[in-house]
Design an enzyme around this catalytic site. Structure first.
Site, mmCIF file in Angstrom:
data_model
loop_
_atom_site.group_PDB
_atom_site.id
_atom_site.type_symbol
_atom_site.label_atom_id
_atom_site.label_comp_id
_atom_site.label_asym_id
_atom_site.label_seq_id
_atom_site.Cartn_x
_atom_site.Cartn_y
_atom_site.Cartn_z
ATOM 1 N N ARG A 91 -17.282 10.314 63.361
ATOM 2 C CA ARG A 91 -18.479 9.535 63.339
ATOM 3 C C ARG A 91 -18.132 8.245 62.989
ATOM 4 O O ARG A 91 -18.706 7.308 63.380
ATOM 5 C CB ARG A 91 -19.695 10.084 62.721
ATOM 6 C CG ARG A 91 -19.670 10.415 61.251
ATOM 7 C CD ARG A 91 -20.363 11.614 60.817
ATOM 8 N NE ARG A 91 -19.485 12.663 60.845
ATOM 9 C CZ ARG A 91 -19.689 13.792 61.693
ATOM 10 N NH1 ARG A 91 -20.773 13.914 62.439
ATOM 11 N NH2 ARG A 91 -18.733 14.636 61.910
ATOM 12 N N THR A 92 -17.170 8.032 61.886
ATOM 13 C CA THR A 92 -17.051 6.890 61.242
ATOM 14 C C THR A 92 -16.409 5.918 62.182
ATOM 15 O O THR A 92 -16.467 4.970 62.386
ATOM 16 C CB THR A 92 -16.353 7.113 59.831
ATOM 17 O OG1 THR A 92 -17.087 7.857 59.001
ATOM 18 C CG2 THR A 92 -16.085 5.615 59.188
ATOM 19 N N LYS A 120 9.887 4.659 63.504
ATOM 20 C CA LYS A 120 11.220 4.192 63.688
ATOM 21 C C LYS A 120 11.524 3.479 62.289
ATOM 22 O O LYS A 120 12.672 3.025 62.093
ATOM 23 C CB LYS A 120 11.304 2.958 64.491
ATOM 24 C CG LYS A 120 10.978 3.122 66.010
ATOM 25 C CD LYS A 120 10.949 1.873 66.599
ATOM 26 C CE LYS A 120 10.448 2.376 68.214
ATOM 27 N NZ LYS A 120 10.326 0.786 68.854
ATOM 28 N N ARG A 141 -9.083 3.476 57.944
ATOM 29 C CA ARG A 141 -9.103 4.863 57.204
ATOM 30 C C ARG A 141 -7.926 5.574 56.920
ATOM 31 O O ARG A 141 -6.991 5.429 57.958
ATOM 32 C CB ARG A 141 -10.244 5.835 57.915
ATOM 33 C CG ARG A 141 -9.836 7.216 57.520
ATOM 34 C CD ARG A 141 -11.106 8.257 57.947
ATOM 35 N NE ARG A 141 -12.343 7.746 57.514
ATOM 36 C CZ ARG A 141 -13.309 8.803 57.574
ATOM 37 N NH1 ARG A 141 -13.070 9.985 58.040
ATOM 38 N NH2 ARG A 141 -14.470 8.530 57.110
ATOM 39 N N HIS A 174 -15.625 4.939 49.714
ATOM 40 C CA HIS A 174 -16.019 4.857 51.219
ATOM 41 C C HIS A 174 -17.256 3.780 51.360
ATOM 42 O O HIS A 174 -18.402 4.274 51.439
ATOM 43 C CB HIS A 174 -16.568 6.332 51.924
ATOM 44 C CG HIS A 174 -16.429 6.517 53.293
ATOM 45 N ND1 HIS A 174 -16.633 5.540 54.080
ATOM 46 C CD2 HIS A 174 -16.571 7.516 53.985
ATOM 47 C CE1 HIS A 174 -16.619 5.926 55.314
ATOM 48 N NE2 HIS A 174 -16.713 7.428 55.285
HETATM 49 C C1 NCD Z 1 -17.311 11.905 54.782
HETATM 50 C C2 NCD Z 1 -15.957 11.213 54.802
HETATM 51 O O1 NCD Z 1 -14.882 11.226 55.686
HETATM 52 O O2 NCD Z 1 -15.742 11.121 53.511
HETATM 53 N N1 NCD Z 1 -17.346 11.608 56.441
HETATM 54 C C3 NCD Z 1 -18.132 10.563 56.890
HETATM 55 O O3 NCD Z 1 -17.306 9.308 56.656
HETATM 56 N N2 NCD Z 1 -19.205 10.527 57.285
HETATM 57 C C4 NCD Z 1 -17.678 12.833 54.298
HETATM 58 C C5 NCD Z 1 -16.882 14.450 54.548
HETATM 59 O O4 NCD Z 1 -15.812 14.107 55.194
HETATM 60 O O5 NCD Z 1 -17.150 15.250 53.970
#
Ligand code: NCD
Length: 352
Positions: A91-92, A120, A141, A174
């Site tokens: 989703r992110t 490499k 991420r 986050h």
């Molecule tokens: C969260 C994350 O990745 O920290 N998910 C997200 O970004 N919606 C929460 C999780 O993975 O539990």
């Protein structure tokens, strides 16, 4: 690019820079008094949050009609963004990707380091610097805490910095999830977040969303927090110290049923067993930290049930039908909040 930060002239090395308090580091990640790199939840204050929420509301309304959507997607059509997501994400990733599309930003992506020159022997730092040669923003991420920050730090020392947005760094931060979480509270309570009792439930030790959300609570008055977790996964002391410093009262408990009755928002999280060193999650009974159908009659009529998702068993599926379950709306709010953040970072928020 001219930096307004005093730190630019000091040019500390990374080992000196990283351990500094976030409040000292914020100017280095700002430009002309505005947030430039979005790395920590502590970068948001109430004024900026309100501005981003109003921007997100406007985006939602304006894009309802085709002419509005066409206008919005012309605002940043000269920009390109790179999504570097080398940790699992559904989703992110989709949320940022579609936020870019709403704003007209063109996107490229890397989701797996095995397809990049890192195999490499290129350092991850050189790899992200390469990306920045092609794009105007990097959304990242990464599993290692501090890596996203280090990228922003490195970029800001080059002649061609691009804004870096943290889409989740290790078990650390986050910030845009916290942004959409508070946007969801803002929409659920008609803008009135002050004086709310917020209950966070689950693996609070290793969940980055609850950590970032706790930081944002300092922007609101009269907030009361309850942390409900197994004793093995209690909220870390750095967050508890932060709350004490900012006079935000909190309680820690294992008694979920006891605190849910007075909750205005219940924020559920899954067990973060990907951070296990030796299967320690298996030894924990997580079932007392589940929200079940039978709990619906215990909570206030106005209480909202939230979850950053993905969910396992911590919210029973039948709960989804209750109007107080807002986690699907919360997910969608994320796309608008992130589009608003991009509009702000690139300075087109006033053109809506
Ligand atoms: C969260 C994350 O990745 O920290 N998910 C997200 O970004 N919606 C929460 C999780 O993975 O539990």
């Amino acid at each position: 690019m001219q930096r307004t930060s005093a730190m630019t002239s000091v040019q500390p090395d990374w080992e000196n820079f990283y351990p500094r308090p976030i409040s000292e580091k914020i100017p280095f990640f700002s430009k002309d008094g505005r947030l430039y790199d979005c790395l920590f939840a502590q970068q948001f204050n109430r004024e900026l949050l309100n501005h981003l929420f109003e921007t997100a509301n406007k985006l939602k309304t304006v894009t309802h009609r085709k002419d509005g959507a066409d206008h919005v997607s012309s605002l940043l059509s000269d920009k390109r963004a790179m999504l570097y997501f080398v940790q699992p994400s559904t989703r992110t990733f989709m949320s940022f990707l579609n936020a870019c599309h709403i704003m007209g930003i063109k996107t490229s992506e890397i989701r797996d380091t095995t397809t990049s020159s890192e195999v490499k022997g290129e350092t991850p730092e050189d790899t992200v610097r390469t990306f920045s040669s092609y794009v105007d923003m990097i959304i990242m991420r990464h599993p290692a805490p501090g890596f996203v920050e280090k990228t922003a730090w490195l970029m800001n020392r080059t002649g061609r910095p691009v804004p870096i947005v943290n889409g989740g760094s290790g078990k650390d931060q986050h910030p845009t999830q916290a942004l959409l979480d508070v946007y969801t509270l803002y929409r659920s309570f008609a803008g009135e977040i002050d004086n709310k009792h917020i209950v966070m439930v689950g693996d609070l030790k290793r969940g980055r969303t609850v950590r970032s959300l706790s930081y944002l609570m300092k922007s609101y008055k009269g907030i009361k927090l309850s942390f409900v977790s197994p004793k093995e996964f209690r909220m870390e002391s750095d967050i508890l110290d932060f709350l004490r410093r900012h006079d935000i009262p909190f309680t820690e408990t294992e008694d979920f049923r006891g605190v849910m009755k007075t909750a205005d928002a219940i924020y559920m999280t899954r067990i973060q067993d990907e951070h296990d060193k030796s299967g320690e999650s298996k030894a924990v009974d997580y079932s007392p930290f589940h929200f079940r159908q039978e709990h619906l009659k215990e909570i206030k009529k106005t209480c909202v049930i939230m979850h950053p998702l993905p969910r396992r068993h911590e919210i029973e599926l039948s709960v989804d039908d209750d109007p107080r379950a807002v986690f699907w709306r919360q997910e969608r709010n994320g796309m608008w909040a992130r589009a608003a953040l991009m509009a702000y970072i690139f300075g087109v928020d006033k053109k809506l």
